[in-house]
Design a protein around this motif. Structure first.
Motif, PDB file in Angstrom:
ATOM      1  N   ALA A 242      44.200  34.669  33.262  1.00 17.66           N
ATOM      2  CA  ALA A 242      44.756  35.021  31.954  1.00 17.66           C
ATOM      3  C   ALA A 242      46.246  35.273  32.075  1.00 17.66           C
ATOM      4  O   ALA A 242      46.760  36.293  31.619  1.00 17.66           O
ATOM      5  CB  ALA A 242      44.036  36.249  31.415  1.00 17.66           C
ATOM      6  N   ALA A 243      46.949  34.350  32.724  1.00 14.21           N
ATOM      7  CA  ALA A 243      48.381  34.515  32.943  1.00 14.21           C
ATOM      8  C   ALA A 243      49.110  34.744  31.623  1.00 14.21           C
ATOM      9  O   ALA A 243      48.847  34.066  30.641  1.00 14.21           O
ATOM     10  CB  ALA A 243      48.940  33.283  33.630  1.00 14.21           C
ATOM     11  N   GLY A 244      49.985  35.722  31.612  1.00 10.82           N
ATOM     12  CA  GLY A 244      50.748  36.003  30.394  1.00 10.82           C
ATOM     13  C   GLY A 244      50.097  37.057  29.517  1.00 10.82           C
ATOM     14  O   GLY A 244      50.764  37.702  28.728  1.00 10.82           O
ATOM     15  N   LYS A 245      48.787  37.214  29.662  1.00  9.82           N
ATOM     16  CA  LYS A 245      48.121  38.276  28.903  1.00  9.82           C
ATOM     17  C   LYS A 245      47.238  39.083  29.862  1.00  9.82           C
ATOM     18  O   LYS A 245      46.195  39.586  29.492  1.00  9.82           O
ATOM     19  CB  LYS A 245      47.289  37.692  27.767  1.00  9.82           C
ATOM     20  N   GLY A 246      47.713  39.134  31.125  1.00  9.75           N
ATOM     21  CA  GLY A 246      46.896  39.709  32.186  1.00  9.75           C
ATOM     22  C   GLY A 246      46.889  41.220  32.277  1.00  9.75           C
ATOM     23  O   GLY A 246      46.767  41.773  33.347  1.00  9.75           O
TER      24      GLY A 246
ATOM     25  N   ARG B  64      39.723  40.712  44.001  1.00  9.48           N
ATOM     26  CA  ARG B  64      39.415  41.770  43.037  1.00  9.48           C
ATOM     27  C   ARG B  64      39.388  41.181  41.639  1.00  9.48           C
ATOM     28  O   ARG B  64      40.094  40.218  41.347  1.00  9.48           O
ATOM     29  CB  ARG B  64      40.461  42.888  43.105  1.00  9.48           C
ATOM     30  N   VAL B  65      38.579  41.807  40.787  1.00  6.56           N
ATOM     31  CA  VAL B  65      38.430  41.306  39.418  1.00  6.56           C
ATOM     32  C   VAL B  65      39.793  41.287  38.721  1.00  6.56           C
ATOM     33  O   VAL B  65      40.137  40.323  38.030  1.00  6.56           O
ATOM     34  CB  VAL B  65      37.419  42.174  38.639  1.00  6.56           C
ATOM     35  N   LYS B  66      40.604  42.325  38.933  1.00  5.36           N
ATOM     36  CA  LYS B  66      41.903  42.399  38.257  1.00  5.36           C
ATOM     37  C   LYS B  66      42.819  41.260  38.712  1.00  5.36           C
ATOM     38  O   LYS B  66      43.588  40.719  37.923  1.00  5.36           O
ATOM     39  CB  LYS B  66      42.566  43.760  38.474  1.00  5.36           C
ATOM     40  N   ASP B  67      42.724  40.880  40.000  1.00  6.97           N
ATOM     41  CA  ASP B  67      43.568  39.792  40.500  1.00  6.97           C
ATOM     42  C   ASP B  67      43.108  38.450  39.921  1.00  6.97           C
ATOM     43  O   ASP B  67      43.939  37.611  39.565  1.00  6.97           O
ATOM     44  CB  ASP B  67      43.541  39.750  42.024  1.00  6.97           C
ATOM     45  N   ALA B  68      41.798  38.276  39.857  1.00  5.01           N
ATOM     46  CA  ALA B  68      41.267  37.036  39.269  1.00  5.01           C
ATOM     47  C   ALA B  68      41.675  36.948  37.804  1.00  5.01           C
ATOM     48  O   ALA B  68      42.087  35.885  37.326  1.00  5.01           O
ATOM     49  CB  ALA B  68      39.744  37.010  39.397  1.00  5.01           C
TER      50      ALA B  68
ATOM     51  N   ALA C  89      38.195  41.773  28.322  1.00  3.53           N
ATOM     52  CA  ALA C  89      36.889  42.120  27.759  1.00  3.53           C
ATOM     53  C   ALA C  89      36.369  43.397  28.439  1.00  3.53           C
ATOM     54  O   ALA C  89      36.710  43.656  29.599  1.00  3.53           O
ATOM     55  CB  ALA C  89      35.918  40.972  27.991  1.00  3.53           C
ATOM     56  N   PRO C  90      35.554  44.188  27.742  1.00  4.94           N
ATOM     57  CA  PRO C  90      35.063  45.450  28.328  1.00  4.94           C
ATOM     58  C   PRO C  90      34.377  45.262  29.677  1.00  4.94           C
ATOM     59  O   PRO C  90      34.543  46.077  30.587  1.00  4.94           O
ATOM     60  CB  PRO C  90      34.059  45.959  27.290  1.00  4.94           C
ATOM     61  N   GLU C  91      33.640  44.168  29.837  1.00  7.37           N
ATOM     62  CA  GLU C  91      32.928  43.916  31.110  1.00  7.37           C
ATOM     63  C   GLU C  91      33.923  43.771  32.268  1.00  7.37           C
ATOM     64  O   GLU C  91      33.626  44.166  33.393  1.00  7.37           O
ATOM     65  CB  GLU C  91      32.088  42.634  31.015  1.00  7.37           C
ATOM     66  N   ILE C  92      35.080  43.199  31.977  1.00  9.96           N
ATOM     67  CA  ILE C  92      36.108  43.047  33.019  1.00  9.96           C
ATOM     68  C   ILE C  92      36.783  44.389  33.276  1.00  9.96           C
ATOM     69  O   ILE C  92      36.989  44.785  34.427  1.00  9.96           O
ATOM     70  CB  ILE C  92      37.131  41.964  32.609  1.00  9.96           C
ATOM     71  N   GLN C  93      37.087  45.098  32.209  1.00 11.19           N
ATOM     72  CA  GLN C  93      37.742  46.420  32.365  1.00 11.19           C
ATOM     73  C   GLN C  93      36.889  47.367  33.208  1.00 11.19           C
ATOM     74  O   GLN C  93      37.402  48.094  34.048  1.00 11.19           O
ATOM     75  CB  GLN C  93      37.981  47.037  30.989  1.00 11.19           C
ATOM     76  N   GLN C  94      35.573  47.341  32.972  1.00 12.92           N
ATOM     77  CA  GLN C  94      34.680  48.260  33.705  1.00 12.92           C
ATOM     78  C   GLN C  94      34.652  47.965  35.201  1.00 12.92           C
ATOM     79  O   GLN C  94      34.297  48.822  35.998  1.00 12.92           O
ATOM     80  CB  GLN C  94      33.263  48.154  33.148  1.00 12.92           C
ATOM     81  N   ARG C  95      34.964  46.739  35.573  1.00 17.52           N
ATOM     82  CA  ARG C  95      34.906  46.354  36.994  1.00 17.52           C
ATOM     83  C   ARG C  95      36.297  45.961  37.508  1.00 17.52           C
ATOM     84  O   ARG C  95      36.410  45.184  38.449  1.00 17.52           O
ATOM     85  CB  ARG C  95      33.917  45.196  37.165  1.00 17.52           C
ATOM     86  N   TRP C  96      37.294  46.482  36.872  1.00 20.33           N
ATOM     87  CA  TRP C  96      38.685  46.085  37.098  1.00 20.33           C
ATOM     88  C   TRP C  96      39.095  46.106  38.569  1.00 20.33           C
ATOM     89  O   TRP C  96      39.728  45.190  39.061  1.00 20.33           O
ATOM     90  CB  TRP C  96      39.582  47.005  36.272  1.00 20.33           C
ATOM     91  N   ASN C  97      38.722  47.170  39.308  1.00 21.46           N
ATOM     92  CA  ASN C  97      39.169  47.308  40.698  1.00 21.46           C
ATOM     93  C   ASN C  97      38.137  46.855  41.718  1.00 21.46           C
ATOM     94  O   ASN C  97      38.332  47.029  42.913  1.00 21.46           O
ATOM     95  CB  ASN C  97      39.538  48.780  40.969  1.00 21.46           C
TER      96      ASN C  97
END
Lengths: 87, 221
Positions: B102-106, B93-97, B112-120
């Motif tokens: 981005a360890a520590g700021k995950g 899943r995008v959130k797991d990747a 980024a918005p593109e990641i948030q939109q596809r988070w799950n």
């Protein structure tokens, strides 16, 4: 996953065509229950041999290559044991 | 004072007695984007792989901040490579990747918005362009000091390329980026330095018109 299965299918066909290569080591290997689950988890983890994913996370190829090879072998053994009755 | 930079030189690589790389010098400073151009099969991807440390030439010298590192990805965790092909496992899943890179700021809000939109979403369910964009964003979100991007614009629609260029411009601070792509129309304005790989050698291109003289393109738009 695809390379793992492809590798296994090729070997299974080979063993079907040349039955004299069956037995021996294969007969010694017998996996069941929880070990199957571990194998499947390993297969999932190394799905499609996405090495660069692991490199970018700092994993060593010295570890990944043998591990991937091991997964190939384990998947083969699993499939072989499953389809053996019909071979 | 020691300069923060990634350098590669003394690289020799040949396949089947055919010399691919022979006279290489490439340098990328922090905050700089270096464009690596060259025809198909000239050794761009091989050069990036040697710099990353997953391909070994006959000899090579790769240095980070003046320190010899080979294989770089093992001895210097601050270097990441975007390979030509997709590198994300399909079932992830995008959130797991994002959590891994981005360890520590995950946290989602920092992405980024593109990641948030596809988070799950699973990465296997993304289109080719979305996946490529997410891959670059993941590498940018990591603690990488140097990014080697091999054809980052592949599979991207023009609007996505423009977005990616904007993202690279915004996130270049504190990172050195070497970018190789055939889409030279996008590469030229984005990069601070252009290097053409030709006959196994690196040629520094000061003026885009030189690309015509060097036979890389027929004419400049």
């Amino acid at each position: 996953m695809v390379p793992n299965v492809a590798f296994s299918v090729i070997l299974l066909v080979f063993l079907h065509v040349y039955p004299e290569f069956r037995g021996g080591l294969m007969e010694l290997l017998w996996f069941k229950g929880a070990f199957f689950v571990i194998i499947l988890v390993c297969v999932h983890f190394l799905s499609a041999h996405q090495y660069y994913f692991y490199y970018n996370l700092g994993c060593s190829r010295r570890l990944l290559f043998p591990l991937a090879f091991l997964v190939d072998v384990l998947v083969f053994v699993l499939l072989y044991q499953t389809v053996k009755p019909w071979l | 004072m020691k300069e923060n930079c990634l350098e590669a030189d003394g690289i020799l690589l040949s396949y089947d007695h055919r010399s691919i790389l022979s006279n290489i010098y490439l340098k990328c400073r922090h905050g700089e984007i270096v464009g690596l151009l060259g025809r198909n099969g000239c050794g761009k991807s091989s050069l990036l792989k040697i710099m990353f440390g997953v391909l070994r030439g006959e000899c090579q010298s790769v240095r980070v901040d003046g320190r010899y590192v080979y294989p770089a990805y093992r001895h210097y965790p601050g270097i990441k490579l975007l390979p030509q092909h997709s590198f994300l496992p399909e079932g992830l899943r995008v959130k797991d990747a994002y959590g891994l890179f981005a360890a520590g700021k995950g946290h989602e809000s920092g992405a980024a918005p593109e990641i948030q939109q596809r988070w799950n979403m699973a990465t296997g369910d993304l289109s080719g362009g979305e996946k490529r964009l997410i891959e670059v964003l993941l590498l940018l979100a990591s603690d990488a000091q140097y990014l080697l991007l091999d054809e980052p614009f592949t599979h991207l629609a023009p609007v996505q390329i423009e977005r990616l260029i904007q993202i690279l411009q915004t996130n270049r601070t504190g990172k050195g980026i070497i970018l190789s792509d055939h889409q030279y129309r996008y590469v030229l304005p984005l990069c601070d330095q252009i290097v053409l790989l030709r006959n196994g050698r690196t040629v520094a291109v000061k003026d885009p018109q030189e690309l015509v003289a060097l036979g890389y393109i027929n004419e400049l738009d």
